[in-house]
Every structure is written in C-alpha cells, then in structure tokens.
Write a protein that holds these residues in place. Structure first.
Motif, PDB file in Angstrom:
ATOM      1  N   ASP A 196       0.949  -1.272  -0.035  1.00 55.36           N
ATOM      2  CA  ASP A 196      -0.092   0.100   0.094  1.00 55.36           C
ATOM      3  C   ASP A 196       0.777   1.251   0.055  1.00 55.36           C
ATOM      4  O   ASP A 196       0.201   2.375   0.203  1.00 55.36           O
TER       5      ASP A 196
ATOM      6  N   THR B  11       3.428   1.928   2.158  1.00 57.70           N
ATOM      7  CA  THR B  11       3.714   1.993   3.298  1.00 57.70           C
ATOM      8  C   THR B  11       4.730   0.904   3.866  1.00 57.70           C
ATOM      9  O   THR B  11       5.386   1.153   4.884  1.00 57.70           O
ATOM     10  N   ASN B  12       4.417  -0.310   3.386  1.00 60.62           N
ATOM     11  CA  ASN B  12       5.084  -1.637   3.935  1.00 60.62           C
ATOM     12  C   ASN B  12       6.273  -1.734   2.871  1.00 60.62           C
ATOM     13  O   ASN B  12       6.377  -1.596   1.634  1.00 60.62           O
TER      14      ASN B  12
END
Length: 154
Positions: free
Chosen positions: A94, A96-97
């Motif tokens: 997403d 963010t990971n």
C-alpha cells in the motif's frame, strides 16, 4: 392440554439444539480432543510427549475443530479457531510497507503499491510474520496472528 404443548415445544427445542454444532474454541488453547487449533487449518498436539512446535495442517478443504475427528470438511462446521480471514486474504503493498506476506510461508518486497517478482520462502516449520520484525517465526510464536493464510502466493 397446555402443559402438553409446552413439553412438545421443549422437546423440539432440545432436538434442534442437539443438531446444531456450536464451536467456541480459543486459538492455541488445548481442547477436549487434545489438540490446540492455531488457526482455521493448523493445529498442534496437547501432549508432553509431542514437541509444541510440531504443527499439523488439515488437508485442503478441511478445518480444525474441537470434535473427535479433528479436521472436518469446511462448511459442515465452523473452525474452532478462525483468527484469520476465511478467504485466505493477505496484506497488500500500500506504499507504506517494505515487505508483505504472500502465503503462510513466503513474503515479497514491495515497490510502492506493487509486489516485486522475488518470492522469499521461510525455512521449514516457519511461517511468515512481517509484523514480528523477524520475517519468519515458529507458528507457536505467531499465535493467533497469522498474516496470510494462503497455501502459496498468487
């Protein structure tokens, strides 16, 4: 006459209740059948003579229960531990990971919102656990927080 009606209703209620199987098990907790379901499809034996990290997987299409027959066809009864999504859903990239689990035993690196092509496999008897910060852990260490309950990456 009125008490006869009550008795019939009571008998009918008991008969229907005895046919319904309600499973209220807790993940990783020893059940009456001497196993602890770790998620919907995996269990360990509750015995001092069997190592706690020995994890058994139910055959495809079966779920772990607290019944005498440990693995029962999916849909016949509920799994006694369903801490993971029944559809085998897994986290997605997403933005963010850095990494996400793509199956119970694999993970991949994210490039923004896209998976890279390199699939990394955990060692035998380990499952993917990005949230732990270790990438792969023993199933007992993960407890009821299986991040991805798929057999293999899509």
């Amino acid at each position: 006459m009125h008490s006869n009606q009550i008795l019939k209703s009571l008998f009918l209620f008991v008969a229907i209740s005895s046919m319904a199987v309600a499973v209220f098990g807790i993940c990783n907790s020893c059940q009456t059948n001497n196993v602890a379901c770790l998620n919907g499809t995996h269990y360990r034996f509750c015995s001092d003579s069997v190592a706690a990290d020995q994890v058994v997987q139910c055959p495809d299409g079966k779920v772990c229960t607290d019944l005498a027959v440990i693995c029962i066809d999916e849909g016949v009864t509920d799994a006694s531990c369903s801490a993971t999504a029944a559809d085998g859903s897994c986290p997605t990239c997403d933005g963010t990971n850095t990494f996400v689990c793509t199956s119970r035993t694999t993970f991949q690196m994210c490039n923004g919102n896209e998976l890279t092509s390199q699939v990394t496999k955990c060692k035998d008897n380990k499952i993917c656990s990005i949230q732990s910060g270790k990438y792969c852990v023993d199933l007992c260490e993960a407890g009821d927080s299986i991040e991805c309950d798929r057999e293999s990456p899509l």
